[in-house]
Design a protein around this motif. Structure first.
Motif, mmCIF file in Angstrom:
data_model
loop_
_atom_site.group_PDB
_atom_site.id
_atom_site.type_symbol
_atom_site.label_atom_id
_atom_site.label_comp_id
_atom_site.label_asym_id
_atom_site.label_seq_id
_atom_site.Cartn_x
_atom_site.Cartn_y
_atom_site.Cartn_z
ATOM 1 N N LEU A 13 35.629 26.748 38.259
ATOM 2 C CA LEU A 13 35.858 28.195 38.270
ATOM 3 C C LEU A 13 34.651 28.925 38.854
ATOM 4 N N LEU A 28 40.339 41.720 36.178
ATOM 5 C CA LEU A 28 40.822 40.543 35.461
ATOM 6 C C LEU A 28 41.991 40.936 34.575
ATOM 7 N N ASP A 35 43.369 30.722 28.722
ATOM 8 C CA ASP A 35 43.210 30.623 30.172
ATOM 9 C C ASP A 35 42.465 31.832 30.733
ATOM 10 N N SER A 36 42.915 33.025 30.363
ATOM 11 C CA SER A 36 42.268 34.229 30.884
ATOM 12 C C SER A 36 40.881 34.425 30.272
ATOM 13 N N THR A 39 38.533 32.215 32.081
ATOM 14 C CA THR A 39 38.278 32.855 33.376
ATOM 15 C C THR A 39 37.226 33.946 33.229
ATOM 16 N N VAL A 129 41.729 38.686 39.583
ATOM 17 C CA VAL A 129 41.620 37.337 39.040
ATOM 18 C C VAL A 129 42.445 37.239 37.762
ATOM 19 N N GLY A 131 44.379 34.075 34.838
ATOM 20 C CA GLY A 131 44.456 32.674 34.430
ATOM 21 C C GLY A 131 45.764 32.056 34.886
ATOM 22 N N TRP A 189 42.323 28.749 39.520
ATOM 23 C CA TRP A 189 42.799 27.567 38.807
ATOM 24 C C TRP A 189 43.505 26.581 39.727
#
Length: 219
Positions: A13, A28, A35-36, A39, A129, A131, A189
């Motif tokens: 990442l 974001l 997942d997020s 990130t 961005v 996840g 990802w």
């Protein structure tokens, strides 16, 4: 870890986020999911502080995703913007027509793309961005666990093929929407580095003792 291969998700990442031009702001899409949040932590590793966004349907009833995203952003001192989704029949129909223009055809594509589309419209930053798609590496969907048990590499090959074709996690649709709004949707990802990190790992190595254990181990 006793020679057991684990994907270095954090490294992959960070490698992608270092490609973002210095000085460019980043949005974001934050939820309650790991997942997020992984990130977000990786963005902070490379000294990028994103502007977080989270969507919800009913202003009077906050979802768990929304509440936790808001809580996390405030705790870290990160700018947070709520996005309220359309709920009247007229508004929803107009969004469906809009999504058809961007290539949506299936029920899943409409349901999954509409919230992200509405968020993209609100986003101020040039880079987005999320996840999105992280779960594809882990083969934990019902389809994967029934039809690809013991064949995780075949599952990943299928996922990567669909992603490259633009059909996985609505890639082509979301990129079309971003193009309309002069935004760039990043897919950290699914970078080549991330795919290499997962290559050769077994289901148990990345999902034991908990599903997506590899993310927990990295962060």
């Amino acid at each position: 870890m006793n020679g057991v291969k684990k994907p270095d998700i954090r490294k992959a990442l960070c490698k992608e986020f270092k490609k973002i031009p210095k000085g460019k702001s980043v949005a974001l899409l934050l939820s309650a999911g790991m997942d997020s949040h992984a990130t977000l932590l990786a963005l902070q590793d490379v000294e990028i502080t994103p502007h977080c966004y989270s969507f919800m349907v009913d202003r009077g009833k906050l979802s768990t995703d929304f509440k936790y995203a808001n809580f996390k952003a405030k705790k870290l001192g990160i700018k947070f913007t709520p996005v309220f989704l359309p709920h009247t029949q007229t508004d929803i129909v107009s969004r469906i027509v809009e999504l058809v223009y961007h290539g949506a055809k299936t029920k899943t594509e409409f349901e999954c793309s509409l919230p992200v589309m509405e968020t993209i419209k609100v986003i101020q930053e040039p880079y987005i961005v999320t996840g999105h798609g992280a779960g594809g590496h882990f083969a934990i969907t019902k389809k994967a666990m029934i039809h690809f048990e013991g064949k995780i590499e075949q599952w990943r090959s299928l996922v990567y093929k669909k992603f490259n074709a633009g059909t996985y996690v609505q890639r082509a649709i979301l990129e079309s929407i971003c193009k309309t709004h002069n935004k760039t949707f990043l897919w950290p990802w699914f970078s080549s580095c991330m795919q290499k990190e997962f290559s050769g790992t077994t289901w148990d190595q990345i999902n034991r003792p908990k599903k997506k254990q590899a993310i927990i181990d990295n962060f």
